[in-house]
Write a protein that holds these residues in place. Sequence first.
Motif, PDB file in Angstrom:
ATOM      1  N   ILE A 224      24.517  29.812  24.017  1.00  0.00           N
ATOM      2  CA  ILE A 224      25.566  30.765  24.534  1.00  0.00           C
ATOM      3  C   ILE A 224      25.492  30.189  25.849  1.00  0.00           C
TER       4      ILE A 224
ATOM      5  N   CYS B 202      28.062  35.711  18.568  1.00  0.00           N
ATOM      6  CA  CYS B 202      27.471  34.594  18.069  1.00  0.00           C
ATOM      7  C   CYS B 202      26.782  35.123  17.121  1.00  0.00           C
TER       8      CYS B 202
ATOM      9  N   CYS C 285      18.812  39.379  20.656  1.00  0.00           N
ATOM     10  CA  CYS C 285      19.633  38.765  21.030  1.00  0.00           C
ATOM     11  C   CYS C 285      20.712  39.181  19.812  1.00  0.00           C
ATOM     12  N   CYS C 286      20.769  38.729  18.995  1.00  0.00           N
ATOM     13  CA  CYS C 286      22.121  39.201  18.038  1.00  0.00           C
ATOM     14  C   CYS C 286      21.800  39.001  16.540  1.00  0.00           C
TER      15      CYS C 286
ATOM     16  N   CYS D 286      19.054  32.015  18.959  1.00  0.00           N
ATOM     17  CA  CYS D 286      18.941  33.031  19.794  1.00  0.00           C
ATOM     18  C   CYS D 286      17.422  33.463  19.468  1.00  0.00           C
TER      19      CYS D 286
ATOM     20  N   SER E 111      26.268  37.037  24.489  1.00  0.00           N
ATOM     21  CA  SER E 111      25.313  37.210  22.762  1.00  0.00           C
ATOM     22  C   SER E 111      25.792  38.035  22.123  1.00  0.00           C
ATOM     23  N   GLY E 112      25.580  38.474  21.109  1.00  0.00           N
ATOM     24  CA  GLY E 112      25.820  40.036  19.896  1.00  0.00           C
ATOM     25  C   GLY E 112      26.398  39.384  18.662  1.00  0.00           C
TER      26      GLY E 112
HETATM   27 FE   LIG Z   1      22.833  35.274  19.576  1.00  0.00          FE
END
Ligand SMILES: [Fe+2]
Length: 331
Positions: free
Chosen positions: A143, A118, A326-327, A322, A113-114
Amino acid sequence: MAYDALLLLSFGGPEAPDEVMPFLENVTRGRGVPRTRLKAVAEHYHHFDGVSPINQQCRDLKAAIEADFADHGLDVPVYWGNRNWRPFLADTVREMKADGVRRAAAFVTSAYSGYSCCRQYIEDIERARAEVEGAPEIDKLRIYFNHPGFVEPVIENARAAYARLPEDLRDEASLVFTAHSVPIAQPGREAYVEELNDVAALVAESVAAGRPWALVYQSRSGPPTVPWLEPDVGDHLEKLRAAGARAAVIVPVGFVSDHMEVKFDLDVEAAELATRIGLRIERAATAGTHPRFVAMVRELLLERDGAERPALGTLGPRPDTCAETCCRRPA
Ligand SMILES: [Fe+2]
Ligand SMILES: CC1=C(CCC(=O)O)c2cc3nc(cc4[nH]c(cc5[nH]c(cc1n2)c(C)c5CCC(=O)O)c(CCC(=O)O)c4C)C(CCC(=O)O)=C3C
């Protein structure tokens, strides 16, 4: 099958000296990376004649996925596109459209994630689709950092690295997990670090139970004034040595192939440092085209048709879409 194609989506890398600077400019456009850093990284690429290994690794992975699909009677074509270099994602999407693809699943060569791992790839997909009239729908697969198809090759490769150490050092070598550093302020950084720690703990328990291990960072970029995740792998190796360590096994758990960040920042830079300070290191291979990893790509695709969603460690399978936390960039 809900999808009529699989898209392999990666970072991209130069394959000739005159491609290095244009590639680096694509990577860093609008991201505030100082010119001096760019020039230093260009030298990393020139050290390998301007050829990044990542594109060939993608060709190999694509071929391995195609062979695995064929072995399992899965009649789904595989396409490949990159964020930063040829084949550019928008060109791939154009080709998919021309071939009549309506709905594709995207497998990204980043497990976590991030934002960098992502969300940025999701933005790449949306930007490429916006360039192509009537572009296919493209859903990013979930993920997979804790999927057994990723974790098992990491464990196997870490064991193999231990086995390459001289026998008298094997029982004392500690594990050093590395991942790409990101700015502390990057959206999704908490999830990234949490996930890295979860796999690292799992691998450490399986490979060297009871031995100390650490998660550290490499390949820091950006201006020095902006805080990034630490400690850096070099500082950590020096600290280990100062505390009397004689050997360490480095596991680049944040990456899925032995690309330039692994080949230069670990195999050249960290290796030179280790030699200088008298620390014996072995670097574990990444998943690459390990058959278990390749099979995971098929399993992730079949999950979309209701197959089970395995996950090791403590965090459980991540959802297909997500979460805000998450991101996604804060609204
Ligand atoms: Fe994500
Ligand atoms: C989290 C993460 C991953 C892992 C997830 C994933 O795999 O996607 C990753 C992978 C990679 N990073 C790579 C190369 C580079 N990354 C750079 C710069 C940056 N990386 C960042 C983060 C990450 N990067 C960030 C926050 C920046 C600063 C600029 C920005 O905010 O985006 C730069 C610019 C020069 C510099 O280093 O300053 C280069 C050349 C290559 C290709 C290697 C090859 O050619 O074989 C790969 C696979």
